[in-house]
Design a protein around this motif. Structure first.
Motif, PDB file in Angstrom:
ATOM      1  N   VAL A 223       0.829  -1.207   0.000  1.00  0.00           N
ATOM      2  CA  VAL A 223       0.000   0.000   0.000  1.00  0.00           C
ATOM      3  C   VAL A 223       0.863   1.256   0.000  1.00  0.00           C
ATOM      4  O   VAL A 223       0.558   2.233  -0.702  1.00  0.00           O
ATOM      5  N   ASP A 224       1.939   1.244   0.762  1.00  0.00           N
ATOM      6  CA  ASP A 224       2.830   2.413   0.791  1.00  0.00           C
ATOM      7  C   ASP A 224       3.444   2.669  -0.583  1.00  0.00           C
ATOM      8  O   ASP A 224       3.670   3.826  -0.963  1.00  0.00           O
ATOM      9  N   THR A 225       3.703   1.617  -1.330  1.00  0.00           N
ATOM     10  CA  THR A 225       4.263   1.772  -2.674  1.00  0.00           C
ATOM     11  C   THR A 225       3.217   2.295  -3.653  1.00  0.00           C
ATOM     12  O   THR A 225       3.520   3.073  -4.551  1.00  0.00           O
ATOM     13  N   LEU A 226       1.982   1.870  -3.483  1.00  0.00           N
ATOM     14  CA  LEU A 226       0.898   2.318  -4.355  1.00  0.00           C
ATOM     15  C   LEU A 226       0.470   3.756  -4.071  1.00  0.00           C
ATOM     16  O   LEU A 226       0.004   4.463  -4.977  1.00  0.00           O
ATOM     17  N   ALA A 227       0.607   4.201  -2.833  1.00  0.00           N
ATOM     18  CA  ALA A 227       0.017   5.467  -2.395  1.00  0.00           C
ATOM     19  C   ALA A 227       0.402   6.683  -3.232  1.00  0.00           C
ATOM     20  O   ALA A 227      -0.461   7.538  -3.497  1.00  0.00           O
ATOM     21  N   PRO A 228       1.656   6.856  -3.667  1.00  0.00           N
ATOM     22  CA  PRO A 228       1.972   8.054  -4.456  1.00  0.00           C
ATOM     23  C   PRO A 228       1.182   8.189  -5.750  1.00  0.00           C
ATOM     24  O   PRO A 228       1.054   9.296  -6.286  1.00  0.00           O
ATOM     25  N   ASP A 229       0.646   7.089  -6.255  1.00  0.00           N
ATOM     26  CA  ASP A 229      -0.191   7.161  -7.457  1.00  0.00           C
ATOM     27  C   ASP A 229      -1.619   7.573  -7.140  1.00  0.00           C
ATOM     28  O   ASP A 229      -2.407   7.802  -8.065  1.00  0.00           O
ATOM     29  N   GLU A 379       2.948   9.759  -9.230  1.00  0.00           N
ATOM     30  CA  GLU A 379       3.522   8.459  -9.562  1.00  0.00           C
ATOM     31  C   GLU A 379       3.709   7.606  -8.322  1.00  0.00           C
ATOM     32  O   GLU A 379       3.424   8.029  -7.217  1.00  0.00           O
ATOM     33  N   ALA A 380       4.160   6.395  -8.517  1.00  0.00           N
ATOM     34  CA  ALA A 380       4.324   5.475  -7.387  1.00  0.00           C
ATOM     35  C   ALA A 380       5.654   4.758  -7.386  1.00  0.00           C
ATOM     36  O   ALA A 380       6.475   4.929  -8.243  1.00  0.00           O
ATOM     37  N   GLY A 381       5.895   3.893  -6.439  1.00  0.00           N
ATOM     38  CA  GLY A 381       7.114   3.120  -6.378  1.00  0.00           C
ATOM     39  C   GLY A 381       6.803   1.665  -6.127  1.00  0.00           C
ATOM     40  O   GLY A 381       5.781   1.196  -6.474  1.00  0.00           O
ATOM     41  N   PRO A 382       7.609   0.803  -5.539  1.00  0.00           N
ATOM     42  CA  PRO A 382       7.503  -0.640  -5.482  1.00  0.00           C
ATOM     43  C   PRO A 382       7.072  -1.401  -4.214  1.00  0.00           C
ATOM     44  O   PRO A 382       7.286  -1.110  -3.161  1.00  0.00           O
TER      45      PRO A 382
END
Length: 397
Positions: A223-229, A379-382
């Motif tokens: 979820v933390d990786t998805l959050a920036p999107d 955008e997001a990360g991994p």
């Protein structure tokens, strides 16, 4: 529809699409069968590379999904692997810019409405304001809401709203990309069902295998990786079942009228057909719903009425236990890919597939081009798991 020349001349169809996609083949077959000739195809890849495209005033322009093409996906999302989950906010911003670069023609897809449909928070809010039943959501609305920063925010939202079960979705995701069905228990146990595969290096991938995570640290990492999107959270409503499997409906609405419906069933909370879901028996569903089937159709048409400038939408309809009540999960701009399915009885589309129904209805659907809204960016990360099944490319469906 605006035409030049003879009043009996067929419309000059143009499809903006990925030309090798089966959607184009199905629409072309329908147009040719109707005596409208072969539509001209404008490639999304060319629109992106050329910075736009201009249409003649008498051309009827239909937009189709930009998904399932690695080159287009790379330009829209900025990732080198189409199976990656990240980049949906960048996809959203660039796609809206791309649509805004289209000029002229008689348009069948309103750019401002596309912007709402491809943001689950905005779409949910528009439906709720129109009194269309939707799952309760703490993230529904426009930009005045604070962004969801990660798992701790999701946990706080679920606790505050009394949600033991919730769907956590990418705001601009599609085809179940980045969706987690989260369940919590009073004991503190937690489980997330998702098609997201978290690799050892922390990157996220779409997989054809639905998996379950029971470690809160792993769920938090995803979820933390998805959050920036951008994230959308909504209550997980208990759904009706068919043959012991969870069930929902995709209802296609053309020019305001529900013309086609398919039942999707699954043993997991994700009913998407590419994730192991199967088509169910629509006749059995209509029998179970009885006189409430009319309600299902009415709710679908009310949802579509929130987007009057778009010829065709696909409504994801969530039936409550017992098939007596219905809520709308999402409204999809490109939700008409239902091969071999003909129209509902009494819909006016009997014997026609979804594409033939659109061609028949387009003549009375008169409108001109609309300006596209400004698009937000992000955008997001991994986040780890073995590759048990092939990964699946991010697709707009």
């Amino acid at each position: 529809m605006r035409r030049t020349g003879s009043a009996d001349a067929p419309p000059k169809w143009v499809v903006v699409a990925n030309g090798d996609n089966r959607r184009v083949g199905l629409f072309t077959a329908a147009a040719e069968a109707a005596g409208h000739g072969t539509p001209r195809v404008v490639e999304w890849l060319d629109v992106l590379r050329d910075g736009g495209h201009a249409f003649a005033d008498d051309e009827v322009v239909r937009l189709d999904s930009p998904g399932e093409n690695a080159g287009v996906d790379a330009l829209l999302r900025g990732v080198d692997d189409p199976t990656r989950v990240e980049g949906s906010a960048r996809w959203y911003a660039r796609f809206l810019d791309c649509v805004a670069s289209l000029r002229g023609g008689v348009r069948l897809d309103d750019p401002a409405e596309l912007a709402v449909m491809f943001d689950k928070r905005l779409c949910h809010d528009r439906l709720a304001r129109a009194d269309v039943p939707v799952p309760p959501s703490p993230t529904s609305g426009s930009g005045d809401l604070p962004p969801v920063g990660g798992w701790s925010d999701v946990r706080d939202m679920m606790t505050a709203a009394g949600m033991r079960r919730a769907f956590v979705k990418l705001a601009h995701g599609s085809s179940a990309s980045g969706v987690l069905a989260v369940e919590t228990a009073a004991s503190g146990r937690i489980r997330a069902t998702t098609s997201v595969e978290r690799a050892e290096d922390g990157r996220l991938y779409n997989s054809l295998r639905v998996r379950r995570y029971t470690s809160e640290s792993e769920i938090a990492a995803i979820v933390d990786t998805l959050a920036p999107d951008g994230l959308h959270v909504e209550r997980w409503l208990p759904k009706a079942s068919l043959g012991g499997r969870s069930a929902d409906l995709r209802v296609v609405v053309v020019a305001g009228r529900a013309t086609h419906a398919v039942v999707r069933t699954s043993r997991s909370p994700l009913t998407n057909l590419h994730l192991g879901g199967t088509r169910g028996d629509l006749a059995a569903v209509r029998a179970l719903a009885g006189d409430r089937w009319a309600t299902a159709i009415e709710v679908s048409e009310r949802a579509a009425a929130c987007f009057p400038g778009t010829l065709c939408v696909g409504v994801d309809l969530l039936p409550a236990l017992g098939w007596r009540r219905f809520a709308v999960g999402e409204v999809n701009a490109f939700g008409d890919l239902l091969p071999r399915l003909t129209g509902l009885p009494g819909s006016g589309a009997e014997g026609r597939d979804t594409y033939a129904a659109q061609i028949a209805a387009a003549g009375s659907f008169r409108r001109g081009p609309q300006p596209a809204p400004a698009a937000p960016t992000g955008e997001a990360g991994p986040p780890s798991s073995p590759h048990d099944l092939p990964r699946t490319a991010h697709a707009t469906a």
